[in-house]
Design a protein around this motif. Sequence first.
Motif, mmCIF file in Angstrom:
data_model
loop_
_atom_site.group_PDB
_atom_site.id
_atom_site.type_symbol
_atom_site.label_atom_id
_atom_site.label_comp_id
_atom_site.label_asym_id
_atom_site.label_seq_id
_atom_site.Cartn_x
_atom_site.Cartn_y
_atom_site.Cartn_z
ATOM 1 N N SER A 1 56.393 -10.841 -20.241
ATOM 2 C CA SER A 1 55.994 -9.745 -21.351
ATOM 3 C C SER A 1 54.760 -10.095 -22.050
ATOM 4 C CB SER A 1 57.250 -9.835 -22.345
ATOM 5 O OG SER A 1 58.617 -9.288 -21.655
ATOM 6 N N LYS A 2 54.164 -11.259 -21.670
ATOM 7 C CA LYS A 2 52.771 -11.608 -22.387
ATOM 8 C C LYS A 2 52.783 -11.713 -23.622
ATOM 9 C CE LYS A 2 50.201 -9.227 -18.431
ATOM 10 N NZ LYS A 2 49.129 -8.349 -18.116
ATOM 11 N N LEU A 3 53.901 -12.262 -24.040
ATOM 12 C CA LEU A 3 54.205 -12.516 -25.515
ATOM 13 C C LEU A 3 53.715 -13.762 -25.895
ATOM 14 C CD1 LEU A 3 57.694 -10.758 -26.195
ATOM 15 C CD2 LEU A 3 55.541 -9.959 -26.906
ATOM 16 N N ILE A 4 53.626 -14.521 -25.078
ATOM 17 C CA ILE A 4 53.046 -16.079 -25.238
ATOM 18 C C ILE A 4 52.307 -16.308 -23.920
ATOM 19 C CG2 ILE A 4 54.955 -16.960 -26.352
ATOM 20 C CD1 ILE A 4 56.188 -18.457 -24.183
ATOM 21 N N GLU B 1 50.357 -21.986 -21.864
ATOM 22 C CA GLU B 1 49.764 -23.133 -22.632
ATOM 23 C C GLU B 1 50.959 -23.229 -23.797
ATOM 24 O OE1 GLU B 1 47.664 -21.128 -21.576
ATOM 25 O OE2 GLU B 1 46.586 -22.227 -20.193
ATOM 26 N N GLN B 2 51.257 -22.099 -24.488
ATOM 27 C CA GLN B 2 52.003 -22.198 -25.761
ATOM 28 C C GLN B 2 53.536 -22.454 -25.083
ATOM 29 O OE1 GLN B 2 51.380 -18.339 -26.927
ATOM 30 N NE2 GLN B 2 50.617 -18.932 -28.858
ATOM 31 N N LEU B 3 54.063 -22.034 -24.156
ATOM 32 C CA LEU B 3 55.272 -22.354 -23.482
ATOM 33 C C LEU B 3 55.364 -23.924 -23.188
ATOM 34 C CD1 LEU B 3 58.099 -21.383 -22.401
ATOM 35 C CD2 LEU B 3 57.015 -20.939 -20.051
ATOM 36 N N LEU B 4 54.368 -24.413 -22.628
ATOM 37 C CA LEU B 4 54.385 -25.876 -22.233
ATOM 38 C C LEU B 4 54.557 -26.710 -23.348
ATOM 39 C CD1 LEU B 4 51.715 -26.069 -19.375
ATOM 40 C CD2 LEU B 4 54.256 -26.120 -19.056
ATOM 41 N N GLU B 5 53.748 -26.371 -24.394
ATOM 42 C CA GLU B 5 53.761 -27.123 -25.721
ATOM 43 C C GLU B 5 55.208 -26.999 -26.461
ATOM 44 O OE1 GLU B 5 51.964 -27.075 -30.186
ATOM 45 O OE2 GLU B 5 51.033 -25.841 -28.196
ATOM 46 N N LYS C 1 55.357 -20.460 -34.391
ATOM 47 C CA LYS C 1 54.942 -19.084 -34.806
ATOM 48 C C LYS C 1 54.246 -18.485 -33.529
ATOM 49 C CE LYS C 1 54.439 -19.796 -39.645
ATOM 50 N NZ LYS C 1 53.609 -19.568 -40.906
ATOM 51 N N PHE C 2 54.944 -18.850 -32.505
ATOM 52 C CA PHE C 2 54.283 -18.168 -30.968
ATOM 53 C C PHE C 2 54.894 -16.732 -30.864
ATOM 54 C CE2 PHE C 2 53.264 -22.631 -29.196
ATOM 55 C CZ PHE C 2 52.214 -22.712 -29.698
ATOM 56 N N VAL C 3 55.988 -16.637 -31.341
ATOM 57 C CA VAL C 3 56.713 -15.292 -31.442
ATOM 58 C C VAL C 3 57.206 -14.808 -32.858
ATOM 59 C CG1 VAL C 3 57.027 -15.463 -28.937
ATOM 60 C CG2 VAL C 3 58.871 -16.120 -30.308
ATOM 61 N N SER C 4 57.453 -13.720 -32.992
ATOM 62 C CA SER C 4 58.255 -13.103 -33.872
ATOM 63 C C SER C 4 59.719 -13.044 -33.758
ATOM 64 C CB SER C 4 57.555 -11.573 -34.416
ATOM 65 O OG SER C 4 57.994 -10.497 -33.248
ATOM 66 N N MET D 1 64.624 -9.425 -28.865
ATOM 67 C CA MET D 1 64.796 -8.323 -27.720
ATOM 68 C C MET D 1 64.753 -9.226 -26.414
ATOM 69 S SD MET D 1 64.879 -5.462 -29.027
ATOM 70 C CE MET D 1 64.897 -4.675 -27.464
ATOM 71 N N MET D 2 64.072 -10.280 -26.482
ATOM 72 C CA MET D 2 64.059 -11.156 -25.217
ATOM 73 C C MET D 2 65.537 -11.948 -25.142
ATOM 74 S SD MET D 2 61.241 -10.944 -23.572
ATOM 75 C CE MET D 2 61.258 -9.212 -24.326
ATOM 76 N N LEU D 3 66.216 -12.360 -25.965
ATOM 77 C CA LEU D 3 67.351 -12.999 -26.079
ATOM 78 C C LEU D 3 68.326 -11.821 -25.493
ATOM 79 C CD1 LEU D 3 67.614 -15.010 -29.151
ATOM 80 C CD2 LEU D 3 67.594 -15.989 -26.621
#
Length: 633
Positions: free
Chosen positions: A16-19, A22-26, A46-49, A55-57
């Motif tokens: 969904s290009k929300l992260i 690199e952010q996911l790996l961190e 604070k990578f996602v709101s 919505m993703m869950l």
Amino acid sequence: MGIVGASTLGDLLLQSKLITEEQLLEALAIHKREREKLSSVLLKLKFVSEESLTMMLSRQYGVPPVNVGATAIDKSAIKLIPYETAKRYQIIPLSYSNGELKIAIADPSNNFAIDHIRFLTSMKLRLYVAAESAIINAIEKNYSLKDKTEMMRRPPMTRPQGEHTASPVLSRTAPPVEEEKSALTDERAFIQEMNYVTDEEKPSDLDFAEEKGFMEEDLSKVIGSALEEITVIEEEEDALGRVDVDAPIIKLVNNIMYNAMKSRASDIHIEPSEEMLRVRYRVDGVLHPGLRLPTKIKNAIISRVKIMAHLDISERRLPQDGRIKLKFGKKKEVDFRVSTLPTLYGEKVVLRILDKSSLQLDLSKLGFDEKPLNDFLEALEKPYGMILVTGPTGSGKTTTLYSALGRLNKTAVNIMTAEDPVEYNFFGINQVQMKEEIGLTFATALRSFLRQDPDIVMVGEIRDFETAEIAVKAALTGHLVLSTLHTNDAPSTVTRLVNMGIEPFLVSSSVILIAAQRLARKICPNCKEEQKVSDAALLKVGVPQDKIGKFVCYRGAGCANCNNTGYRGRLALYEVMPIRDELKELVLQGASGMDIKREALKHGMATLRMSGINKVMEGATSLDEIMRVTFED
């Protein structure tokens, strides 16, 4: 311990290009290092709101989202889940109807929380996912100050000077109902006085651990810790035959046992399968679901129960029986009768809860109608003869016999009992535990009893010709004999004895009364409501024509007081058949059970179904319950 589906959540967020990758790996690195939920890590960074994460869950687990802030929350649903439980699991009840509870949860992957709520409410759950902050705000807004301060008002858990006490409990369940407040008014005070004691009535080194603040611990964390430490626990068991009192496995077993006590359960079933270890509780004669646990901790849980019951933890191929004794304060004692059985996927364990304080020994309060009670009391006044109580396992036969013995227990008489097992101990009664492995059977015990100058003899169960023969002879030689048989009704007991090999003339001379019984659930007084039943349906189940329209049928709608079952507590249904002269003649002639039943009905015997219908007309139980537990030819 990783979160199931964590990588899927990351993939969805990436797609969904929300992260970014690199952010996911961190976030995954922190998730693995800190053992924190990936969703919580993403929020902290604070990578996602919260809205995007919700919505993703929803997409990941197939659970619809809900805007808790804009949803009207049913106040009666709030009462089903305690404040601290809702806060601990980040769950808010929304509404309930027709046995289904709608809840909003921040983490739909928390199966332990979902199972706990399902056990707590005994309702089907419909899940919605909502933002964590929205749920927390809703909890604070909808729970009253009384709910929030309930735990704070409880006294701290302190060890009395010079006394070895211990706390067995894990997570808090539903608060006790009004009638139980004398015993369970203050959960912590109740728990702090609970001791694990050995057969010698002395505290042992296997006492429940006292754990400050443990009441607020998350059950899922306890299970998670048990999974992580399982290897260490099993090594300690092999080396020492016991486990560390601080081990999560002990906390988990304590939770299972305590939840059973809070639920008024009579039995705990711990059942292994290929995919899980299932825990069920029998409440008012019906099994209800409890926890579902990972198979990895199966052996450790079963070993813990075996250690408490003084069983051989290394023997997993043969059935074993043992006993656990718990002491609550200075007076209240509860025994757990333990039985293990090897099954395809491991050992199944059943714990029968024997709480002497809840044992009803007043014959007039067991459920007898007036005439059957008078017949039973009249038989107890006889100087000799045999009184038989019949019914399937779990129908309350032992309670009836104990009540009869309680009435007969006087200093002027010598009472001796042969039991397998001895369920409750009574002062003034000589109770003998059967041990077939060494040759101490009902028959051998009875022979010995007759040399002990008894007045009254109670035999736990007549299982074979030898036991029946000795019991009959005892009844004919000046002793009052009480015993049980497994038959469906009172008249068929006569043919059962004859089929065992007892001569009809001996049966007619020795047996003075036969009582068949069943247990039926009582309607919960808190949610009792009128039930519309057609006249045709009433006639079909056996309600007399002249009674139609003269009484009201009731049922339980289901509430928090009865775990939404509509029933709370049980009463006994009795079919009492005195063996009078007319019946003795039929027995001597070798009449069938049906012929004996017809003659007994002519002389006023009420069948089990009739007894049940009387309880329906009194408003004590429902027509559906009577249909469930009785059968009429």
